[in-house]
Scaffold this motif. Structure first.
Motif, short mmCIF file in Angstrom:
data_model
loop_
_atom_site.label_atom_id
_atom_site.label_comp_id
_atom_site.label_asym_id
_atom_site.label_seq_id
_atom_site.Cartn_x
_atom_site.Cartn_y
_atom_site.Cartn_z
N ILE A 116 45.66 36.17 48.54
CA ILE A 116 45.01 36.34 49.84
C ILE A 116 45.75 37.38 50.68
O ILE A 116 45.14 38.21 51.35
CB ILE A 116 44.94 34.99 50.57
N LEU A 117 47.08 37.35 50.61
CA LEU A 117 47.86 38.32 51.38
C LEU A 117 47.69 39.74 50.87
O LEU A 117 47.79 40.70 51.64
CB LEU A 117 49.33 37.91 51.37
N VAL A 118 47.45 39.90 49.57
CA VAL A 118 47.15 41.23 49.03
C VAL A 118 45.86 41.76 49.66
O VAL A 118 45.78 42.94 50.05
CB VAL A 118 47.03 41.19 47.50
N GLY A 119 44.87 40.87 49.77
CA GLY A 119 43.65 41.26 50.44
C GLY A 119 43.89 41.65 51.88
O GLY A 119 43.32 42.63 52.39
N ILE A 120 44.75 40.92 52.55
CA ILE A 120 45.09 41.23 53.94
C ILE A 120 45.80 42.59 54.02
O ILE A 120 45.54 43.38 54.93
CB ILE A 120 45.97 40.12 54.53
N GLU A 266 36.19 51.08 52.54
CA GLU A 266 36.18 50.44 51.21
C GLU A 266 37.41 49.57 51.00
O GLU A 266 37.32 48.47 50.42
CB GLU A 266 36.11 51.51 50.11
N LEU A 267 38.58 50.04 51.45
CA LEU A 267 39.80 49.24 51.29
C LEU A 267 39.69 47.93 52.08
O LEU A 267 40.06 46.86 51.59
CB LEU A 267 41.01 50.03 51.76
N LEU A 273 37.01 40.73 50.26
CA LEU A 273 36.53 40.09 49.04
C LEU A 273 37.65 39.35 48.32
O LEU A 273 37.44 38.26 47.76
CB LEU A 273 35.90 41.14 48.12
N LEU A 274 38.86 39.92 48.32
CA LEU A 274 40.00 39.23 47.71
C LEU A 274 40.32 37.94 48.46
O LEU A 274 40.65 36.92 47.84
CB LEU A 274 41.23 40.15 47.72
N VAL A 275 40.24 37.99 49.77
CA VAL A 275 40.48 36.79 50.56
C VAL A 275 39.47 35.70 50.20
O VAL A 275 39.82 34.53 50.01
CB VAL A 275 40.42 37.11 52.06
#
Length: 296
Positions: A116-120, A266-267, A273-275
């Motif tokens: 989740i943090l990678v998505g953040i 896009e990023l 979406l990862l979150v």
């Protein structure tokens, strides 16, 4: 989102923080009075007022001061994203707070929190070169990260206090107790806000009342009830805290529709979406029988 609106329209952050908890306390105390549960809460607070004043001042005082002030330095959806560090913070402080099975850091929960943090982080990076300066964004991140650590610390310390003394408080009473405990901080904020800008505008009063109703009364009670129901399981506690990530998506949609900001690139979209993926995976531990009935 409302904090961003107030920041753009000149609402002073001290009034926003103080009024939010003031309105919340009034609403909850009224409900408890009607239910006949107010006297029990006041008797409980009177016996150990310093505990509620201390952690209440942290969770409904200092945390919201940091978040609201950060709203003047970055977009609301970005602040909502950074605040998700609270997921990992809640896991990392467990060995310090607990002396039972909850002291163990659940590896699976930690890995999903990292996802989740990678998505953040992707959402953060998407703001590079935007309307905010690098210095503003860094200060915004530091303020919100500090709040993200203090929030689970205060919540879990109060849960432990309730367990230790076997306090029979439901979720509504507990939220009201935290709000009342933060009154000393609110008085200081009122005084500071008045010294800076005088009394708040009617627009700010209405906006903060909306925050108190939606986030404080509805969201706060449901969140504390969920935390109480799974308090005996570390992974499930992390799963409940992870649901706060939904605020990132709801905030960006609200800011696009109501405040006219551009949709993240896009990023930023990939980060959201990862979150969402992390949240779906997080829901799996909740299928175990870890729930403890909690009265609303």
């Amino acid at each position: 989102m409302v904090n961003s609106f107030l920041s753009v329209n000149g609402g002073h952050w001290a009034w926003t923080v103080g009024l939010r908890t003031f309105f919340l306390a009034i609403l909850l105390l009224t409900i408890l009075l009607v239910q006949g549960r107010l006297k029990h809460l006041l008797d409980t607070l009177r016996k150990q007022w310093w505990v509620w004043a201390g952690w209440g001042s942290v969770s409904y005082g200092l945390v919201y001061v940091l978040i609201t002030f950060a709203a003047s330095l970055g977009p609301g959806w970005l602040i909502a994203g950074v605040f998700q560090f609270t997921i990992v913070a809640g896991i990392l402080i467990a060995p310090v707070l607990y002396k039972d099975q909850r002291a163990k850091i659940p590896v699976r929960a930690l890995l999903l929190s990292v996802l989740i943090l990678v998505g953040i982080a992707l959402m953060q990076w998407s703001q590079k070169g935007g309307v905010y300066t690098t210095g503003q964004l860094w200060l915004c991140v530091i303020l919100v990260l500090s709040a993200a650590f203090l929030w689970p610390l205060a919540n879990r310390k109060l849960m432990l206090h309730q367990e230790k003394y076997e306090l029979q408080l439901n979720s509504l009473q507990r939220v009201a107790g935290v709000a009342l405990g933060s009154v000393p901080v609110q008085i200081i904020l009122f005084a500071y806000g008045y010294a800076e800008v005088g009394f708040p505008a009617p627009q700010q009063l209405v906006a903060v009342l909306v925050v108190a109703l939606s986030s404080g009364v509805v969201g706060g009670i449901l969140f504390f009830k969920a935390m109480h129901m799974v308090r005996a399981d570390g992974a499930a506690l992390a799963a409940v805290e992870a649901t706060q990530s939904v605020e990132i998506i709801s905030t960006v949609i609200g800011e696009v529709l109501l405040l006219g900001i551009a949709w993240p690139n896009e990023l930023g979209t990939a980060g959201m979406l990862l979150v969402m993926a992390g949240l779906i995976l997080y829901s799996l531990p909740a299928r175990r029988r870890v729930l403890i009935p909690a009265e609303v």
